[in-house]
Design an enzyme around this catalytic site. Structure first.
Site, PDB file in Angstrom:
ATOM      1  N   PRO A   2      83.769  12.078  77.837  1.00 53.27           N
ATOM      2  CG  PRO A   2      85.051  12.288  79.769  1.00 53.27           C
ATOM      3  CD  PRO A   2      83.673  12.006  79.281  1.00 53.27           C
ATOM      4  CD  GLU A   3      83.847   9.887  71.745  1.00 54.11           C
ATOM      5  OE1 GLU A   3      84.523   9.424  70.817  1.00 54.11           O
ATOM      6  OE2 GLU A   3      82.697  10.339  71.590  1.00 54.11           O
ATOM      7  CG  HIS A  92      78.520  17.015  91.536  1.00 49.93           C
ATOM      8  ND1 HIS A  92      77.617  16.106  92.048  1.00 49.93           N
ATOM      9  CD2 HIS A  92      77.781  18.001  90.976  1.00 49.93           C
ATOM     10  CE1 HIS A  92      76.382  16.541  91.794  1.00 49.93           C
ATOM     11  NE2 HIS A  92      76.449  17.680  91.155  1.00 49.93           N
ATOM     12  NE  ARG A 111      74.970  11.218  83.376  1.00 51.92           N
ATOM     13  CZ  ARG A 111      74.627  10.838  82.145  1.00 51.92           C
ATOM     14  NH1 ARG A 111      75.084  11.502  81.111  1.00 51.92           N
ATOM     15  NH2 ARG A 111      73.841   9.818  81.959  1.00 51.92           N
ATOM     16  NE  ARG A 151      82.804  -8.195  65.557  1.00 50.07           N
ATOM     17  CZ  ARG A 151      82.818  -9.219  66.393  1.00 50.07           C
ATOM     18  NH1 ARG A 151      83.757 -10.112  66.329  1.00 50.07           N
ATOM     19  NH2 ARG A 151      81.876  -9.338  67.302  1.00 50.07           N
TER      20      ARG A 151
END
Ligand SMILES: [Zn+2]
Length: 270
Positions: A2-3, A92, A111, A151
């Protein structure tokens, strides 16, 4: 994984249902999430009213009526879904939070990279970090230009650096740079103001579109009611190596940037 758009979709689906509710019961079935679920977690949450549900980067933050904050992170594979209480636990299902309307918020995470804690606001803020939220008003061309100065890292690495920009992961970094017309490997420090303006505009457009479509259900992501998103159908380059670019028809290429699969169109991105 998920973002930002997926976490925001979970937030929007759950907030109208759970804000204002009181936690009646907390069951922790598995403590081995990231950082471990503290022994005090259940006691700290039980009896508290949820005063809000906010998002910072990929973190969900629920302020509680005692001034503390329930901090959640979905990790790589976490799902937070609201359903009827008393349902038999699935594999889970690690944390079950039953609310005063009888429904239960269930945290499921095969996970176990997710995070679940009740913290004082200062500690929650420290854990969330200083990274700029790319949907906040402060994420401007000037702000990105300042972040990129001197950078040597690539612009893609910078977009995914959670300490600097919070919430963009591999899928959306690829998509943002396609829409900005910029090659993922370009050194961040070499971007001019016009480039930064294109990245900021693309970031807002891609994330907003993804949120409007309920996020991307690439692997097992679902919203707060277990529904899939459909932005994966609109992905321009991610996971499309060898397929025709949706803009110019040329082949999408792939490479590896800081260990992550990277996709771009050599004609549309410079
Ligand atoms: Zn193209």
């Amino acid at each position: 994984m998920p973002e930002l758009p997926e976490v925001e979709t979970v937030r929007r689906s759950l907030a109208p249902e759970i804000v204002g509710r009181v936690v009646r019961a907390v069951e922790v079935r598995e403590r081995r999430l990231r950082g471990g679920v503290a022994r005090s977690f259940a006691g700290a949450l039980r009896g508290r009213r949820l005063a809000g549900l906010e998002r910072r980067g990929k973190f969900l933050l629920a302020p509680l009526d005692d001034g503390r904050t329930w901090l959640m992170h979905l990790g790589m594979s976490g799902r937070l879904t609201l359903g009827p209480g008393g349902a038999p636990g699935r594999r889970h299902d690690h944390v079950v939070v039953t609310l005063d309307d009888g429904r239960a918020l269930v945290y499921n995470d095969p996970r176990r990279f997710g995070r679940m804690a009740v913290l004082a606001p200062a500690r929650a803020a420290a854990e969330v970090g200083e990274g700029a939220d790319p949907l906040a008003v402060g994420f401007t061309t000037e702000a990105l230009h300042a972040l990129t100065r001197r950078r040597r890292a690539s612009i893609k690495a910078l977009l995914m650096d959670q300490r600097r920009i919070a919430g963009v992961g591999n899928i959306y970094a690829n998509e943002i740079l396609f829409h900005a017309g910029i090659r993922p490997r370009r050194r961040a420090g070499r971007l001019g103001r016009a480039d930064c303006a294109r990245v900021v505009a693309a970031t807002r457009a891609v994330l907003a579109d993804a949120i409007a479509k309920g996020g991307s259900s690439i692997s097992d992501y679902r919203d707060g009611f277990g529904r899939e998103g459909w932005f994966q159908l609109d992905l321009a380059v991610y996971d499309r190596a060898g397929e025709p670019c949706r803009r110019c028809g040329g082949a999408v290429r792939s490479c590896v940037v800081v260990g992550r699969s990277t996709f771009y169109c050599p004609r549309c991105q410079r």
